[in-house]
Design a protein around this motif. Structure first.
Motif, mmCIF file in Angstrom:
data_model
loop_
_atom_site.group_PDB
_atom_site.id
_atom_site.type_symbol
_atom_site.label_atom_id
_atom_site.label_comp_id
_atom_site.label_asym_id
_atom_site.label_seq_id
_atom_site.Cartn_x
_atom_site.Cartn_y
_atom_site.Cartn_z
ATOM 1 N N SER A 164 -21.978 35.137 5.460
ATOM 2 C CA SER A 164 -21.530 34.395 4.277
ATOM 3 C C SER A 164 -22.607 34.352 3.193
ATOM 4 O O SER A 164 -22.291 34.311 1.995
ATOM 5 C CB SER A 164 -21.104 32.975 4.658
ATOM 6 O OG SER A 164 -22.183 32.254 5.217
ATOM 7 N N THR A 215 -14.967 40.061 -0.791
ATOM 8 C CA THR A 215 -14.225 39.253 0.175
ATOM 9 C C THR A 215 -14.805 39.445 1.569
ATOM 10 O O THR A 215 -15.572 40.375 1.816
ATOM 11 C CB THR A 215 -12.728 39.634 0.210
ATOM 12 O OG1 THR A 215 -12.606 41.011 0.594
ATOM 13 C CG2 THR A 215 -12.067 39.420 -1.135
ATOM 14 N N TYR A 228 -7.549 37.000 8.054
ATOM 15 C CA TYR A 228 -7.547 36.360 6.747
ATOM 16 C C TYR A 228 -8.518 37.083 5.817
ATOM 17 O O TYR A 228 -9.540 37.627 6.247
ATOM 18 C CB TYR A 228 -7.969 34.896 6.853
ATOM 19 C CG TYR A 228 -6.841 33.945 7.204
ATOM 20 C CD1 TYR A 228 -5.650 33.939 6.469
ATOM 21 C CD2 TYR A 228 -6.971 33.028 8.249
ATOM 22 C CE1 TYR A 228 -4.629 33.057 6.783
ATOM 23 C CE2 TYR A 228 -5.943 32.151 8.564
ATOM 24 C CZ TYR A 228 -4.776 32.167 7.826
ATOM 25 O OH TYR A 228 -3.758 31.297 8.134
ATOM 26 N N HIS A 230 -10.979 36.179 2.936
ATOM 27 C CA HIS A 230 -11.662 35.011 2.383
ATOM 28 C C HIS A 230 -12.456 35.387 1.136
ATOM 29 O O HIS A 230 -13.048 36.472 1.067
ATOM 30 C CB HIS A 230 -12.631 34.421 3.412
ATOM 31 C CG HIS A 230 -12.011 34.057 4.717
ATOM 32 N ND1 HIS A 230 -11.286 32.903 4.905
ATOM 33 C CD2 HIS A 230 -11.991 34.715 5.916
ATOM 34 C CE1 HIS A 230 -10.856 32.847 6.159
ATOM 35 N NE2 HIS A 230 -11.263 33.930 6.783
ATOM 36 N N ARG A 231 -12.472 34.495 0.165
ATOM 37 C CA ARG A 231 -13.311 34.696 -1.023
ATOM 38 C C ARG A 231 -14.779 34.677 -0.594
ATOM 39 O O ARG A 231 -15.195 33.847 0.218
ATOM 40 C CB ARG A 231 -13.034 33.588 -2.031
ATOM 41 C CG ARG A 231 -13.450 33.912 -3.459
ATOM 42 C CD ARG A 231 -12.996 32.806 -4.419
ATOM 43 N NE ARG A 231 -11.557 32.587 -4.342
ATOM 44 C CZ ARG A 231 -10.654 33.296 -4.982
ATOM 45 N NH1 ARG A 231 -11.039 34.297 -5.748
ATOM 46 N NH2 ARG A 231 -9.369 33.031 -4.859
ATOM 47 N N LYS A 234 -16.579 31.303 -0.722
ATOM 48 C CA LYS A 234 -15.910 30.110 -0.196
ATOM 49 C C LYS A 234 -15.654 30.205 1.308
ATOM 50 O O LYS A 234 -14.708 29.604 1.811
ATOM 51 C CB LYS A 234 -14.567 29.897 -0.919
ATOM 52 C CG LYS A 234 -14.706 29.322 -2.324
ATOM 53 C CD LYS A 234 -15.275 27.913 -2.281
ATOM 54 C CE LYS A 234 -15.252 27.249 -3.632
ATOM 55 N NZ LYS A 234 -15.864 25.898 -3.599
ATOM 56 N N VAL A 235 -16.488 30.936 2.021
ATOM 57 C CA VAL A 235 -16.247 31.157 3.442
ATOM 58 C C VAL A 235 -17.484 30.765 4.244
ATOM 59 O O VAL A 235 -18.614 30.922 3.786
ATOM 60 C CB VAL A 235 -15.871 32.631 3.709
ATOM 61 C CG1 VAL A 235 -17.001 33.568 3.310
ATOM 62 C CG2 VAL A 235 -15.454 32.849 5.149
ATOM 63 N N GLN A 247 -13.744 30.669 8.270
ATOM 64 C CA GLN A 247 -12.670 29.962 7.593
ATOM 65 C C GLN A 247 -13.058 29.713 6.134
ATOM 66 O O GLN A 247 -14.232 29.542 5.807
ATOM 67 C CB GLN A 247 -12.389 28.622 8.276
ATOM 68 C CG GLN A 247 -11.882 28.749 9.707
ATOM 69 C CD GLN A 247 -11.578 27.402 10.334
ATOM 70 O OE1 GLN A 247 -11.179 26.460 9.651
ATOM 71 N NE2 GLN A 247 -11.770 27.303 11.635
ATOM 72 N N SER A 248 -12.049 29.718 5.277
ATOM 73 C CA SER A 248 -12.276 29.345 3.883
ATOM 74 C C SER A 248 -12.485 27.841 3.790
ATOM 75 O O SER A 248 -11.815 27.075 4.484
ATOM 76 C CB SER A 248 -11.079 29.757 3.019
ATOM 77 O OG SER A 248 -10.997 31.162 2.895
ATOM 78 N N PRO A 253 -7.389 30.717 2.039
ATOM 79 C CA PRO A 253 -7.774 32.127 1.962
ATOM 80 C C PRO A 253 -7.030 32.831 0.838
ATOM 81 O O PRO A 253 -5.997 32.347 0.358
ATOM 82 C CB PRO A 253 -7.354 32.684 3.335
ATOM 83 C CG PRO A 253 -7.216 31.495 4.227
ATOM 84 C CD PRO A 253 -6.790 30.364 3.338
ATOM 85 N N TYR A 270 -6.116 36.076 -7.317
ATOM 86 C CA TYR A 270 -7.362 36.819 -7.177
ATOM 87 C C TYR A 270 -7.486 37.809 -8.325
ATOM 88 O O TYR A 270 -6.518 38.123 -9.020
ATOM 89 C CB TYR A 270 -7.404 37.567 -5.835
ATOM 90 C CG TYR A 270 -6.201 38.460 -5.582
ATOM 91 C CD1 TYR A 270 -6.157 39.769 -6.058
ATOM 92 C CD2 TYR A 270 -5.102 37.979 -4.853
ATOM 93 C CE1 TYR A 270 -5.065 40.587 -5.824
ATOM 94 C CE2 TYR A 270 -4.001 38.789 -4.618
ATOM 95 C CZ TYR A 270 -3.991 40.094 -5.095
ATOM 96 O OH TYR A 270 -2.903 40.891 -4.871
#
Length: 414
Positions: A164, A215, A228, A230-231, A234-235, A247-248, A253, A270
């Motif tokens: 991350s 992502t 998923y 995820h941005r 934000k993960v 997880q977001s 997600p 997005y």
């Protein structure tokens, strides 16, 4: 002392006890054995006697399969940094082998050959905890170069523990018109419960999709049904070993990818492929730190970083963004010395608001900047990046409170 090497079966006599096992790779001065029980043992060689029981056989190299270029498929670049997704343990020899080239990955996951053409580059082969800003910068330059040279998408294979952080760093350093997908695995490919093939297939589906920017693609549930998307800002990895660890946070997600059909179902909005121009902004200031506050913690830690000429600090405070009132003089002194201080929260969800209680108001008066709903590690990486763009404190503050890559959401919905 016997002349042993990785993969040999040895017997170690030490302090009146004997240990037998296969010699595993070791990053210390100890010998590491994989014993019959399946557990590893690290033994000091000081005063130990090592006897080789059986030499490791040298397995023949498998024949390389041909992977012809298909002009009807998109061209994807795989940039490898290491991690579980690129490793395999040979329990017969005890050795660890890395599968990191594009051909290696296609050999291991042949379904990928029907999805895209692949070009692979090995940028590093390190544990994810050994990541630092220099590796992020090298990776950002490589992404920029591959996209300039015509790659339709990028896949970055990465260890999960600090994935991350790297996702956040790339989100700020590279503005990309094509997908840049980070993917990892919680369990290596030799294990029946490995998630590497499914994660890689789903990551490839995203790399050829219209989801531009950075992502992270990982398992969405415990069964092998979907991943998923995820941005990148934000993960977070929220479990040490589960395949659903990622997880977001604070937002849903971006999408989910069905493993069987490769179908991508959007969940939130997005940036789409081609909507933004390619740009590299790779400078970073490394003299930044993340400080987690706890009750009774001395404010001397702030003085330490000031005396060491650090340029930025991210504080991981309690609740809405608080630290002890005893910290206020040290924070004010640090800000006066030119250190940018950003306040974040130890809470997983929610956002900073230092205008509710008197402590927060005093922190703002001392010069602390509200980190909104940014994760502490994302705020740290962003601060390193912001200070790499400018040394003007007012401009750094504006950057930290501006949403550049989806790291700040102005309305909390989760």
């Amino acid at each position: 002392m016997a002349d042993y090497k990785e993969g040999d079966m040895v017997r170690v006599s030490s302090k009146g006890r004997e240990y037998s096992g296969i010699v595993m790779p070791s990053r210390s001065d100890k010998i590491v054995l994989k014993m019959k029980s399946g557990y590893n043992a690290g033994l000091s060689l000081d005063g130990a006697d090592v006897t080789v029981v059986e030499r490791s056989p040298q397995p023949p190299k498998p024949a390389r399969k041909a992977h012809p270029h298909n002009p009807g498929l998109p061209n994807i670049s795989i940039l490898s940094t290491g991690g579980t997704i690129a490793s395999r343990v040979d329990y017969r020899t005890g050795a660890v082998s890395s599968q990191f080239t594009a051909d290696d990955i296609l050999d291991a996951i042949p379904e990928l050959g029907d999805m895209a053409n692949f070009n692979g580059r090995v940028l590093s082969m390190i544990f994810s905890e050994d990541m630092d800003a220099s590796v992020w910068q090298n990776l950002a330059r490589a992404c920029h170069e591959e996209i300039k040279n015509g790659a339709d998408g990028i896949i970055v294979t990465h260890g999960t523990d600090t994935l991350s952080y790297t996702a956040a760093a790339l989100s700020f350093m590279v503005r990309s018109p094509v997908p840049i997908v980070l993917v990892g695995a919680q369990r290596s490919s030799d294990r029946p419960s490995s998630d590497n093939a499914m994660n890689m297939i789903c990551a490839t589906a995203v790399s050829t999709s219209d989801i531009a920017g950075v992502t992270v693609v990982m398992h969405g549930e415990t069964s092998d049904d979907f991943c998923y998307v995820h941005r990148g800002t934000k993960v977070r990895k929220l479990h040490t070993s589960m395949r659903t660890a990622f997880q977001s946070v604070n937002v849903p997600p971006i999408a989910r990818v069905d493993y069987a059909t490769r179908k991508i179902t959007p969940i939130t909005g997005y940036v789409k492929r081609g909507e933004q121009e390619l740009k590299l902004m790779g400078d970073m200031e490394t003299k930044c730190a993340l400080v987690k506050f706890y009750p009774g913690m001395s404010p001397e830690i702030i003085d330490y970083y000031r005396e060491k000429s650090f340029k930025g600090l991210v504080l991981e405070g309690t609740g809405l963004g608080h630290v002890s009132t005893k910290w206020l003089p040290a924070i004010e002194k640090a800000v006066s010395a030119g250190i940018t201080i950003v306040m974040t929260s130890q809470c997983i969800n929610g956002r900073i608001c230092d205008r509710v209680y008197s402590t927060g108001i005093d922190l703002l008066k001392a010069g602390a900047i509200e980190g909104e709903d940014m994760l502490p590690e994302v705020a740290l990486v962003k601060l390193m990046w912001a200070l790499g763009q400018t040394n003007d404190m007012a401009q750094v503050k504006r950057i930290m409170q501006h949403d550049y890559a989806g790291e700040i959401h102005w309305r909390s919905t989760v």
